[in-house]
Structure formats: structure tokens, C-alpha cells
Write an enzyme that holds these catalytic residues in place. Structure first.
Site, PDB file in Angstrom:
ATOM      1  N   SER A 128       0.558  -1.042   0.340  1.00  0.00           N
ATOM      2  CA  SER A 128       0.084   0.061  -0.425  1.00  0.00           C
ATOM      3  C   SER A 128       1.529   1.374   0.355  1.00  0.00           C
ATOM      4  CB  SER A 128      -0.863  -0.125   1.439  1.00  0.00           C
ATOM      5  OG  SER A 128      -0.054  -0.075   2.183  1.00  0.00           O
ATOM      6  N   TYR A 152      -2.488   0.541  -3.189  1.00  0.00           N
ATOM      7  CA  TYR A 152      -4.338   1.402  -3.040  1.00  0.00           C
ATOM      8  C   TYR A 152      -3.684   2.379  -1.349  1.00  0.00           C
ATOM      9  CZ  TYR A 152      -3.795  -1.947   0.839  1.00  0.00           C
ATOM     10  OH  TYR A 152      -3.132  -3.007   1.680  1.00  0.00           O
TER      11      TYR A 152
END
Length: 114
Positions: free
Chosen positions: A25, A58
């Protein structure tokens, strides 16, 4: 029909951390996320201006006003602390929506401050 349009962009933020031993991430300062209209869990495209790497991941929300830009997991191999990155998110829109849409683009100052 819809097309994919730039929705949000953090232009030339500085990587503050690279944490290989964490699930993948990017952790972004909450104030930067808010200013750019980004959301936790949102998919982002990242460009590393120092080495040309381009990748998707993300978002995880980082501490507000910390200046945090931390690449986690495998993405940590694509940056070094101090690298300059561009973080972009896109949205699908009809051509009519896209014709009048204006993306949120921010240009952080030193220390990734607004």
C-alpha cells in the site's frame, strides 16, 4: 460509454519511508489526502520521478499533518526515501461529465506540507 479521467493528483511529494515488511500500500498524510480528494482504500497510480518506476497500489490513511508518504510491501522496492513521486487517482465518467470536470491537484511544499 465512460472514459477514465484524472480525478486527484499529489504532484511531487517526497517519499518519507519505505517499509518492505508490511502489506502492500501507500500511507499518505490525511491532510494531503483530504486536500487532493483521495480516500482510504482507493487505487492510485504512482510515478517515481527519480527512477521512472510506475506502479499501482491502494491508500492507507497516515497521521494528519505528518507529511507521511510511505510505500509499503513490494512497492517499497520501487522507491528510496527522498525520492519525488506523483500520486494519481482516476474516475470513470461519461463524456458529458468529463467535459466540465476539474481534477483536484495539489503541490506539496517542503516536508509534504500544504
Amino acid at each position: 460509454m465512460t472514459i477514465e479521467i484524472l480525478k486527484s493528483k499529489i504532484h511531487c511529494a517526497t517519499v518519507t519511508e519505505a517499509n518492505l515488511h508490511y502489506m502492500g500500500s501507500i500511507t499518505i498524510d490525511e491532510a494531503l489526502m483530504e486536500a487532493a480528494g483521495l480516500f482510504a482504500g482507493e487505487r492510485v497510480h504512482i510515478v517515481n520521478n527519480n527512477n521512472g518506476e510506475r506502479f499501482d497500489t491502494y491508500i492507507i490513511t497516515g497521521p494528519r499533518n505528518s507529511g507521511c508518504i510511505c510505500l509499503n510491501g513490494a512497492a517499497a522496492r520501487k522507491v528510496q526515501v527522498g525520492d519525488t513521486v506523483i500520486i494519481m487517482a482516476y474516475a470513470h465518467m461519461t463524456m458529458d461529465e468529463a467535459a466540465s470536470f476539474k481534477p483536484k491537484i495539489i503541490f506539496p511544499r517542503e516536508g509534504n506540507r500544504l
